[in-house]
Write an enzyme that holds these catalytic residues in place. Sequence first.
Site, mmCIF file in Angstrom:
data_model
loop_
_atom_site.group_PDB
_atom_site.id
_atom_site.type_symbol
_atom_site.label_atom_id
_atom_site.label_comp_id
_atom_site.label_asym_id
_atom_site.label_seq_id
_atom_site.Cartn_x
_atom_site.Cartn_y
_atom_site.Cartn_z
ATOM 1 C CD GLU A 1 10.054 25.125 22.212
ATOM 2 O OE1 GLU A 1 10.979 25.733 22.800
ATOM 3 O OE2 GLU A 1 9.064 24.660 22.799
ATOM 4 C CD GLU B 1 13.394 22.120 24.679
ATOM 5 O OE1 GLU B 1 13.564 21.023 24.089
ATOM 6 O OE2 GLU B 1 13.113 23.169 24.089
ATOM 7 N N GLY C 1 14.366 25.937 22.167
ATOM 8 C CA GLY C 1 13.655 27.151 21.763
ATOM 9 C C GLY C 1 14.015 27.591 20.358
ATOM 10 C CB ALA D 1 15.471 28.964 26.368
HETATM 11 N N1 3HC Z 1 21.947 28.617 26.861
HETATM 12 C C1 3HC Z 1 23.046 29.180 27.378
HETATM 13 N N2 3HC Z 1 24.304 28.811 27.074
HETATM 14 C C2 3HC Z 1 24.427 27.828 26.167
HETATM 15 C C3 3HC Z 1 23.329 27.187 25.592
HETATM 16 C C4 3HC Z 1 22.031 27.624 25.959
HETATM 17 N N3 3HC Z 1 20.932 27.086 25.431
HETATM 18 N N4 3HC Z 1 23.783 26.236 24.747
HETATM 19 C C5 3HC Z 1 25.120 26.280 24.803
HETATM 20 N N5 3HC Z 1 25.510 27.251 25.663
HETATM 21 C C6 3HC Z 1 26.893 27.663 25.959
HETATM 22 C C7 3HC Z 1 27.679 26.595 26.675
HETATM 23 O O1 3HC Z 1 27.475 26.657 28.057
HETATM 24 C C8 3HC Z 1 29.089 26.954 26.283
HETATM 25 O O2 3HC Z 1 29.469 28.054 27.073
HETATM 26 P P1 3HC Z 1 30.988 28.248 27.485
HETATM 27 O O3 3HC Z 1 31.748 28.408 26.213
HETATM 28 O O4 3HC Z 1 30.970 29.449 28.352
HETATM 29 O O5 3HC Z 1 31.350 26.988 28.209
HETATM 30 C C9 3HC Z 1 28.942 27.462 24.863
HETATM 31 O O6 3HC Z 1 27.553 27.813 24.723
HETATM 32 C C10 3HC Z 1 29.299 26.473 23.801
HETATM 33 O O7 3HC Z 1 28.646 25.253 24.097
HETATM 34 P P2 3HC Z 1 29.307 23.845 23.772
HETATM 35 O O8 3HC Z 1 30.677 23.802 24.330
HETATM 36 O O9 3HC Z 1 28.327 22.823 24.191
HETATM 37 O O10 3HC Z 1 29.414 23.963 22.173
HETATM 38 P P3 3HC Z 1 29.164 22.861 21.088
HETATM 39 O O11 3HC Z 1 29.420 23.536 19.793
HETATM 40 O O12 3HC Z 1 29.887 21.624 21.423
HETATM 41 O O13 3HC Z 1 27.588 22.492 21.160
HETATM 42 C C11 3HC Z 1 25.234 22.927 21.303
HETATM 43 C C12 3HC Z 1 26.616 23.447 20.846
HETATM 44 C C13 3HC Z 1 24.866 21.680 20.476
HETATM 45 C C14 3HC Z 1 24.215 24.013 21.071
HETATM 46 C C15 3HC Z 1 25.314 22.518 22.799
HETATM 47 O O14 3HC Z 1 25.864 23.604 23.510
HETATM 48 C C16 3HC Z 1 24.009 22.181 23.413
HETATM 49 O O15 3HC Z 1 23.565 21.059 23.331
HETATM 50 N N6 3HC Z 1 23.379 23.165 24.075
HETATM 51 C C17 3HC Z 1 22.171 22.966 24.801
HETATM 52 C C18 3HC Z 1 20.999 22.990 23.869
HETATM 53 C C19 3HC Z 1 19.726 22.914 24.665
HETATM 54 O O16 3HC Z 1 19.586 22.134 25.579
HETATM 55 N N7 3HC Z 1 18.757 23.737 24.281
HETATM 56 C C20 3HC Z 1 17.515 23.791 24.958
HETATM 57 C C21 3HC Z 1 17.533 24.914 25.911
HETATM 58 S S1 3HC Z 1 16.114 24.948 26.914
HETATM 59 C C22 3HC Z 1 14.953 25.653 25.937
HETATM 60 O O17 3HC Z 1 15.188 25.972 24.803
HETATM 61 C C23 3HC Z 1 13.657 25.893 26.618
HETATM 62 C C24 3HC Z 1 12.574 26.226 25.654
HETATM 63 O O18 3HC Z 1 11.887 25.060 25.296
HETATM 64 C C25 3HC Z 1 11.611 27.191 26.250
#
Ligand code: 3HC
Length: 698
Positions: A105, A125, A102, A61
């Site tokens: 998912e 999450e 997501g 997400a």
């Molecule tokens: N939403 C929005 N922005 C995101 C994002 C997300 N889910 N994941 C990463 N980004 C953005 C980062 O903020 C960063 O932005 P920036 O360049 O402006 O600073 C850019 O993407 C790149 O991120 P990283 O520097 O972390 O890049 P990496 O390649 O090192 O890592 C990644 C990539 C493994 C995907 C890491 O970014 C990460 O762990 N992201 C979070 C993943 C996460 O927590 N997902 C769950 C989201 S909540 C969800 O899905 C709810 C659902 O259950 C309903």
Amino acid sequence: MAVDYTTRDGVAVLTLNNPPVNGLGLSTRAGIVEGIERAQNDPAVKAIVLTGAGKAFSGGADITEFNTPKATQEPTLPTVIEAVEGSAKPVVAAIHSVAMGGGLELALGAHYRVAAAGAQIALPEVKLGILPGAGGTQRLPRAIGLEASLNMIVSGAPVLSEKLADSGLFDEVVANPAELADTALAFARKVGAQAGAHPKVRDRKIEHPNAAGFIQFARNTVVAIAKHFPAPHKCIDAIEAGVNDGFDKGLAFERECFTALVQTPESRALRHAFFGERAASKIPDVPSDTPVRDITQVAVIGAGTMGGGIAMNFINAGIPVTLLETKQEALERGLATIRKNYEASVKKGKLKPEVMEQRLALLSPTLSYDELKQADLIVEAVFEELGVKEQVFRRLDEVAKPGAILASNTSTLDVDRIAAFTKRPQDVVGMHFFSPANVMKLLEVVRGKETAKDVLATVMKLAKKIKKTAVVSGVCDGFIGNRMIEQYIRQALFMLEEGALPAQVDRAIEKFGFAMGPFRMSDLAGNDIGWAIRKRRYLEHPEMHYSKIADRLCEMGRFGQKTGGGWYDYKAGDRTAYPSSVVNDMIGEYSKETNAQRRKISDEEIVERLVFALVNEGAKILEEGIASKASDIDMVYLTGYGFPLHRGGPMLYADTVGLYNVERAIRRYAARPNGDAWQLAPSIAKLAAEGRGFNDRA
Ligand code: 3HC
Ligand code: NAI
């Protein structure tokens, strides 16, 4: 459009195209639903492949949409997944690089999953203070079983796709990622030609011989590790609901929990830390495409407490280090400490002996500056005396190759003065590591007046490589972290004069969430360190008002754990802090002598005075441009000072309390005894009047 639609030999290929990580924001979600519908309506299409462009299948997400209208605008992620799952034509998720949250998912909603080896698979999450909110707690247990899914969901940790090859999650794992697209297409053609319904993960059963026992075991474990966070508990509750009440009820319960958790202060704090960490590496006037210098050889000057730990950071990352000392014994002592640190990790089973040897082989001890000629970066960690620093930097200026970065680990000295000892101040920067330097995540990168932009860009990139959270600070006494902590400690000491005792202060702030209160911390670090700093302050800032109560303690020889007594008493071989009647009597005496009216101080006042002292100084640091954003200050405190993560750092905490309330409290304390220590930062009053906070984005 955030989703590309193409067809290849009877297969519709939907490619998420929302850089950087194919976050499932509104336009991506709408694009998926549109693509699925378009494929249904095209008689030539027999199957659908869902994949991601660029460096991820999907990172989940879009976190930036949380708590905005877009997050709940249709199609929401559950609607998208329903559309995928309900597709009459089979959907094959072709997963590479990253399938998280997501994103995973969504893949679980597909009828089939083909993954490239090396992909990171996670439901992370919980690390954002929420739980998977689009069926993850229901479908993952049905895909890979109760135990494995509970571990993944409660820890949030990524697992490599090849490790899940036999788990029931994937239909195929492709060893060579370059072959993923063709394999997925071939797979889609095959299943597209099959008659009948296609399998849905939601229809699988969760088989476990003792589900209730295992869930209880998980619950007991989580109680210990997730004291301040509700999300891990809710993850277990949601999985349990799916086990006991079936998929639909489990899904509804999961959604309910998600909606509640996303609004909690704990989730806000964790999201703030997630973005704060990434924002810290961005420096407003240093463009992200600034060319960086190559760092393949590092040298460290001084093999003491800091130098040894600093050297370990680089060799851990595979970068060879030359370690220089003035005397053979000092060098040997330093090397022995490094070896001992590694051996301790080997003993705990955290490091293989052969890896330890590989790392140690990257270390070249020397007594000669001639050995530093090849170094791309030289980090100085010698005694904290300007004269010694001068000697070292003049010598480095003579021997270092042109373009080498010269860094100082000084914690209190002026980096501009150090830079001026060289003819290349543009190459000089502060790299302020925290002790123990091989463990602590924080690195303050101190930007001198003349530090070149590519030097900063290089150090920030290198920091990532050695797994540090780097935050840029301007030059000032104490930089960001220590300048703020001084105000915190000042308040702690004033409160002793006014009626509190060390154990009460520590207890109150530890209850707030700090790992250690100021007095236990000071006993651990050594009370003589603060004493030395205060003596300097008395000379440099005679106008500044300090409690002398800590000096009194030092005059009694109570330097802390190392002398068997400090603010507390200690028994040999035991680090427990026992309240000390001698110290408590001294405090009472001191109050009498100084005519301080001792009164009962509430825990609430203790927390406010300590934390708002940080906030007030943090605000001044922002006003002066020493830090470029409030989240940088929060990152310093979360990664270097044990500020409770669930509160998101002092500046976010102030926003949560409301700056109007922070201002009122500071004005109130300013009118009381020792009130001269409170000079309200003008920006607090200004933001409060505008109804704003330091971190309006979080
Ligand atoms: N939403 C929005 N922005 C995101 C994002 C997300 N889910 N994941 C990463 N980004 C953005 C980062 O903020 C960063 O932005 P920036 O360049 O402006 O600073 C850019 O993407 C790149 O991120 P990283 O520097 O972390 O890049 P990496 O390649 O090192 O890592 C990644 C990539 C493994 C995907 C890491 O970014 C990460 O762990 N992201 C979070 C993943 C996460 O927590 N997902 C769950 C989201 S909540 C969800 O899905 C709810 C659902 O259950 C309903
Ligand atoms: P330390 O006393 O443990 O080590 C200093 C080492 O430098 C000694 O081994 C000494 O032999 C060596 N040394 C002295 N002069 C030298 C010279 N001219 N050339 C080569 N080596 C020389 O000190 P520590 O604690 O490691 O501190 C080093 C620096 O790191 C100081 O600037 C200090 O302010 C800073 N620092 C210390 C922190 C701490 O918690 N100890 C935290 C952050 C920064």
